[in-house]
Design a protein around this motif. Sequence first.
Motif, PDB file in Angstrom:
ATOM      1  N   ASP A  21       0.938  -1.298  -0.157  1.00  0.00           N
ATOM      2  CA  ASP A  21      -0.188   0.004  -0.140  1.00  0.00           C
ATOM      3  C   ASP A  21       0.797   1.225  -0.096  1.00  0.00           C
ATOM      4  O   ASP A  21       1.591   1.285   0.711  1.00  0.00           O
ATOM      5  CB  ASP A  21      -0.899   0.063   1.400  1.00  0.00           C
ATOM      6  N   LYS A  23       1.147   5.515  -1.318  1.00  0.00           N
ATOM      7  CA  LYS A  23       0.338   6.857  -1.597  1.00  0.00           C
ATOM      8  C   LYS A  23      -0.011   6.869  -3.005  1.00  0.00           C
ATOM      9  O   LYS A  23       0.786   6.766  -3.859  1.00  0.00           O
ATOM     10  CB  LYS A  23       0.993   7.958  -1.109  1.00  0.00           C
ATOM     11  N   ARG A  24      -1.288   7.248  -3.453  1.00  0.00           N
ATOM     12  CA  ARG A  24      -1.731   7.275  -4.483  1.00  0.00           C
ATOM     13  C   ARG A  24      -0.935   8.136  -5.491  1.00  0.00           C
ATOM     14  O   ARG A  24      -0.461   7.808  -6.576  1.00  0.00           O
ATOM     15  CB  ARG A  24      -3.038   7.488  -4.729  1.00  0.00           C
ATOM     16  N   ASP A  25      -0.609   9.380  -4.915  1.00  0.00           N
ATOM     17  CA  ASP A  25       0.284  10.087  -5.725  1.00  0.00           C
ATOM     18  C   ASP A  25       1.598   9.808  -6.138  1.00  0.00           C
ATOM     19  O   ASP A  25       2.256  10.002  -7.146  1.00  0.00           O
ATOM     20  CB  ASP A  25       0.144  11.670  -5.236  1.00  0.00           C
ATOM     21  N   ARG A  27       2.302   6.388  -6.432  1.00  0.00           N
ATOM     22  CA  ARG A  27       2.255   5.450  -7.540  1.00  0.00           C
ATOM     23  C   ARG A  27       1.981   6.195  -8.825  1.00  0.00           C
ATOM     24  O   ARG A  27       2.513   5.926  -9.762  1.00  0.00           O
ATOM     25  CB  ARG A  27       0.917   4.503  -7.126  1.00  0.00           C
ATOM     26  N   ASP A  28       1.185   7.078  -8.704  1.00  0.00           N
ATOM     27  CA  ASP A  28       0.845   7.728 -10.037  1.00  0.00           C
ATOM     28  C   ASP A  28       2.015   8.386 -10.586  1.00  0.00           C
ATOM     29  O   ASP A  28       2.246   8.608 -11.943  1.00  0.00           O
ATOM     30  CB  ASP A  28      -0.263   8.918  -9.783  1.00  0.00           C
ATOM     31  N   LYS A  31       4.326   5.737 -12.244  1.00  0.00           N
ATOM     32  CA  LYS A  31       3.486   5.114 -13.579  1.00  0.00           C
ATOM     33  C   LYS A  31       3.884   6.456 -14.568  1.00  0.00           C
ATOM     34  O   LYS A  31       4.393   5.880 -15.937  1.00  0.00           O
ATOM     35  CB  LYS A  31       2.215   5.026 -13.170  1.00  0.00           C
TER      36      LYS A  31
END
Length: 79
Positions: A21, A23-25, A27-28, A31
């Motif tokens: 898990d 942080k989304r930011d 991961r983004d 990517k």
Amino acid sequence: MSDFRRERGTRGPNVVGLGWDVKRDHRDRFKKIAQDSHVSAAVLFEQVVEHIETELTESGRPSWLPEKDRSQELPIDPA
């Protein structure tokens, strides 16, 4: 889509998914870096690991990673 993806089944028998898990930011951002580099996120991750291995200290941690403050810990006798 990335320009370079490994063909399915070419990584060998020890392929695992990353179930962390994060942080989304972050991961983004990762990517996006992969996309801008024209590789898949999996390929970029493998390359990052290989690069970090060139920067490890004798204790096996990246040289740029700050040391943990252990000044408040009691010494442990390894005997």
